[in-house]
Design a protein around this motif. Structure first.
Motif, short mmCIF file in Angstrom:
data_model
loop_
_atom_site.label_atom_id
_atom_site.label_comp_id
_atom_site.label_asym_id
_atom_site.label_seq_id
_atom_site.Cartn_x
_atom_site.Cartn_y
_atom_site.Cartn_z
N ARG A 120 1.53 3.19 -3.54
CA ARG A 120 0.50 3.83 -4.34
C ARG A 120 0.65 5.36 -4.27
N THR B 26 0.82 -1.21 0.00
CA THR B 26 0.00 0.00 0.00
C THR B 26 0.85 1.26 0.00
N ASP C 254 -5.23 -1.20 -8.44
CA ASP C 254 -6.25 -1.08 -7.40
C ASP C 254 -7.36 -2.12 -7.56
#
Length: 286
Positions: free
Chosen positions: A77, A74, A98
């Motif tokens: 991103r 994560t 995603d």
């Protein structure tokens, strides 16, 4: 790190997506906690999307957490994931990476714990369809299918589908090798995560194909069950076929009845219907 008392489904997730958010509700009598989560959310690549997780009933306080079902870094991103004040998960500029399942977990003390999963699908329109026809001379005398052209549809999601057309009519060709015709396909995942599809058409040609117009089209999916289509430019083939009919006639000068006078210069014309143009030999019959 994931709390040790996480539900079973969330416990299978490799990491907590975001820090939990503590929310207050009406201080009424508590009821069993339930969640309202859209099971499927669809968005075009580059657009923002919000994943909503709303507890039903009334609770003094509850903690809301988001988990990923599959392994995903994560921190990589950009822009990062965000939570708004209501605990909704905000994804700015949706990316192909995603596209996955997101688990919302709500803990409401004595009212219990509930979880629900939202699936996010990210769509991307592919680039303009390109076609590369066979520029050689193809023979109708071949008794097997020959390579006609290659069609490319690049950088879409999900992978597009390619169909072939002759004179505007769709060609129903199998994917298994066949002497009359077939097509092959290859899908490649680009570094961006987008998908590119290449399709090659093989056909056994006939003389009627000398004037035929061919092209391919990429069919792609959009949110809400919609579809799009991108057609390639049309092209023609160069064919080799034998002469079947020969015409032979007297050119000018001649009278309407076809007679010529002694001493006139006469032009004799001979034409065959083969391709490439055949060689001609004239004979004088004694």
């Amino acid at each position: 790190m994931e709390p040790p008392d996480a539900p079973a489904q969330a416990r299978g997730a490799p990491r907590l997506l975001l820090l939990a958010v503590l929310l207050a509700a009406h201080p009424d009598a508590q009821a069993e906690v339930r969640l309202s989560v859209p099971p499927l959310v669809e968005v075009m690549r580059g657009k923002s999307v919000i994943l909503d997780c709303t507890p039903t009933g009334t609770h003094d306080h509850y903690m809301l957490e988001w988990f990923l079902v599959t392994m995903h870094d994560t921190r990589g991103r950009s822009p990062p994931y965000q939570l708004d004040s209501q605990g909704r998960l905000v994804l700015a500029e949706a990316q192909v990476g995603d596209e996955r399942d997101y688990v919302c977990v709500v803990r409401a003390g004595a009212a219990g714990t509930a979880e629900a999963t939202a699936r996010l699908n990210v769509f991307a329109k592919p680039e303009a369809t390109e076609v590369s026809p066979n520029k050689g001379t193809l023979s109708v005398m071949e008794d097997s299918a020959q390579e006609i052209a290659t069609c490319n549809s690049r950088n879409g999601n999900p992978a597009p589908k390619i169909t072939w057309y002759r004179n505007g009519q769709r060609l129903e060709v199998p994917v298994e090798m066949n002497p009359e015709g077939y097509m092959t396909s290859r899908t490649v995942r680009e570094a961006s995560g987008l998908l590119s599809l290449t399709s090659t058409l093989y056909l056994r040609l006939r003389k009627d194909d000398r004037d035929a117009s061919f092209h391919c089209a990429a069919h792609y999916s959009l949110p809400e069950g919609r579809h799009g289509r991108l057609d390639s430019p049309t092209f023609h083939l160069t064919l080799h076929y034998p002469t079947e009919h020969v015409q032979f006639w007297v050119g000018s000068p001649s009278t309407p009845a076809g007679w010529v006078r002694e001493g006139d210069t006469v032009q004799l014309l001979c034409r065959g219907d083969g391709s490439p143009s055949p060689e001609y030999t004239l004979f004088r019959l004694q």
